[in-house]
Design an enzyme around this catalytic site. Structure first.
Site, mmCIF file in Angstrom:
data_model
loop_
_atom_site.group_PDB
_atom_site.id
_atom_site.type_symbol
_atom_site.label_atom_id
_atom_site.label_comp_id
_atom_site.label_asym_id
_atom_site.label_seq_id
_atom_site.Cartn_x
_atom_site.Cartn_y
_atom_site.Cartn_z
ATOM 1 N N PHE A 26 0.859 -1.194 0.000
ATOM 2 C CA PHE A 26 0.000 0.000 0.000
ATOM 3 C C PHE A 26 0.895 1.243 0.000
ATOM 4 C CE2 PHE A 26 -3.425 2.764 1.126
ATOM 5 C CZ PHE A 26 -4.605 2.061 0.921
ATOM 6 N N ALA A 60 0.008 -2.054 5.814
ATOM 7 C CA ALA A 60 0.651 -1.968 7.125
ATOM 8 C C ALA A 60 -0.059 -2.851 8.154
ATOM 9 C CB ALA A 60 0.669 -0.520 7.600
ATOM 10 N N GLU A 62 -1.143 -5.773 7.816
ATOM 11 C CA GLU A 62 -0.663 -7.161 7.724
ATOM 12 C C GLU A 62 0.782 -7.319 8.211
ATOM 13 O OE1 GLU A 62 -2.539 -5.776 5.158
ATOM 14 O OE2 GLU A 62 -4.291 -6.986 5.689
ATOM 15 N N VAL A 85 1.389 4.760 6.232
ATOM 16 C CA VAL A 85 -0.035 4.955 6.485
ATOM 17 C C VAL A 85 -0.306 6.459 6.432
ATOM 18 C CG1 VAL A 85 -1.982 4.280 7.928
ATOM 19 C CG2 VAL A 85 0.165 3.018 8.091
ATOM 20 N N ILE A 86 -1.207 6.836 5.520
ATOM 21 C CA ILE A 86 -1.514 8.265 5.333
ATOM 22 C C ILE A 86 -2.949 8.524 5.770
ATOM 23 C CG2 ILE A 86 -1.628 10.173 3.676
ATOM 24 C CD1 ILE A 86 0.376 8.629 1.921
ATOM 25 N N ALA A 89 -9.989 10.615 5.230
ATOM 26 C CA ALA A 89 -11.134 11.353 5.764
ATOM 27 C C ALA A 89 -11.855 10.600 6.876
ATOM 28 C CB ALA A 89 -12.098 11.655 4.625
ATOM 29 N N THR A 90 -11.520 9.322 7.054
ATOM 30 C CA THR A 90 -12.238 8.497 8.033
ATOM 31 C C THR A 90 -11.286 8.054 9.145
ATOM 32 O OG1 THR A 90 -11.685 6.388 7.000
ATOM 33 C CG2 THR A 90 -13.581 7.580 6.088
ATOM 34 N N HIS A 92 -10.210 5.240 9.677
ATOM 35 C CA HIS A 92 -9.465 4.058 9.235
ATOM 36 C C HIS A 92 -7.979 4.173 9.569
ATOM 37 C CE1 HIS A 92 -9.138 0.407 6.889
ATOM 38 N NE2 HIS A 92 -8.178 0.925 6.145
ATOM 39 N N ARG A 131 9.784 12.243 4.268
ATOM 40 C CA ARG A 131 10.427 11.213 5.104
ATOM 41 C C ARG A 131 10.900 10.003 4.309
ATOM 42 N NH1 ARG A 131 7.294 14.454 7.421
ATOM 43 N NH2 ARG A 131 7.504 15.046 9.611
HETATM 44 N N1 INI Z 1 -2.540 0.359 4.475
HETATM 45 C C1 INI Z 1 -1.393 1.040 4.496
HETATM 46 O O1 INI Z 1 -0.308 0.434 4.556
HETATM 47 N N2 INI Z 1 -1.410 2.407 4.441
HETATM 48 C C2 INI Z 1 -2.576 3.112 4.390
HETATM 49 O O2 INI Z 1 -2.520 4.363 4.340
HETATM 50 C C3 INI Z 1 -3.799 2.394 4.371
HETATM 51 N N3 INI Z 1 -5.032 3.107 4.298
HETATM 52 O O3 INI Z 1 -5.049 4.335 4.349
HETATM 53 O O4 INI Z 1 -6.111 2.512 4.170
HETATM 54 C C4 INI Z 1 -3.744 0.982 4.411
HETATM 55 N N4 INI Z 1 -4.887 0.253 4.397
HETATM 56 C C5 INI Z 1 -4.880 -1.161 4.081
HETATM 57 C C6 INI Z 1 -4.637 -2.046 5.292
HETATM 58 O O5 INI Z 1 -3.300 -1.964 5.724
HETATM 59 C C7 INI Z 1 -4.942 -3.505 4.944
HETATM 60 O O6 INI Z 1 -4.037 -3.950 3.955
HETATM 61 C C8 INI Z 1 -6.368 -3.714 4.430
HETATM 62 O O7 INI Z 1 -7.294 -3.231 5.378
HETATM 63 C C9 INI Z 1 -6.651 -5.218 4.166
HETATM 64 O O8 INI Z 1 -6.500 -5.998 5.347
#
Ligand code: INI
Length: 159
Positions: A26, A60, A62, A85-86, A89-90, A92, A131
């Site tokens: 991701f 991230a 996983e 991880v960015i 809006a939610t 999450h 970064r």
């Molecule tokens: N995973 C990331 O590594 N970075 C993110 O910014 C991110 N966002 O924003 O959703 C993200 N989501 C996916 C998550 O890590 C899982 O792979 C997914 O939920 C499936 O299990």
């Protein structure tokens, strides 16, 4: 520091050490830069390419599971986690960033293994770019340095 005080601070020689790196897919345009810098840093400090294993995971979230499997295998002297991880809006972001961070930390404590933490948790893409090799350095390189140094500290503590 006074001469009689024993100080354990580790070194930065990665020669002969075995490293595992978990890198999430991701936001790979950022993570690939963190991963490249982590690998380069390990090699620059003496690690052999044959002693570095890279595992790619979806996100991230996983990362802790893959890190845990690698830690449990006993095949690595130190591990490095890189990801990005960015904030969106939610809420999450908070769950993914929180699980990744605390999951990696608990594997390190559970298995007593050094894990360099190079998962960016940022509010904006700009902060991530800063970064990942621009004005705020490269957190993948920093995580690799931390892994080498902590592997060395742990080795000294176990003597
Ligand atoms: N995973 C990331 O590594 N970075 C993110 O910014 C991110 N966002 O924003 O959703 C993200 N989501 C996916 C998550 O890590 C899982 O792979 C997914 O939920 C499936 O299990």
């Amino acid at each position: 520091m006074a001469e009689h005080i024993k100080t354990i601070e580790g070194g930065l020689n990665a020669r002969g050490l075995r490293f595992g790196i978990v890198a999430s897919r991701f936001n790979d345009f950022i993570v690939d830069r963190l991963l490249g810098a982590a690998v380069d840093t390990l090699l620059e400090h003496g690690a052999d390419a044959a002693d570095i294993t890279v595992v790619r995971v979806p996100g991230a979230y996983e990362t802790p599971l893959a890190i845990r499997k690698m830690a449990a295998s006993g095949s690595y002297d130190a591990l490095v986690a890189v990801g990005c991880v960015i904030r969106g809006a939610t809420p999450h972001f908070d769950y993914v960033a929180g699980e990744a961070t605390s999951g990696v930390a608990s594997v390190s404590l559970e298995h007593g293994i050094a894990i360099g933490f190079g998962i960016l948790t940022v509010n904006t893409i700009e902060q991530a770019i800063e970064r990942a090799g621009s004005k705020a350095g490269n957190k993948g390189a920093d995580a690799a340095i931390a892994a080498i140094r902590m592997a060395s500290v742990l080795r000294e503590l176990e003597r």
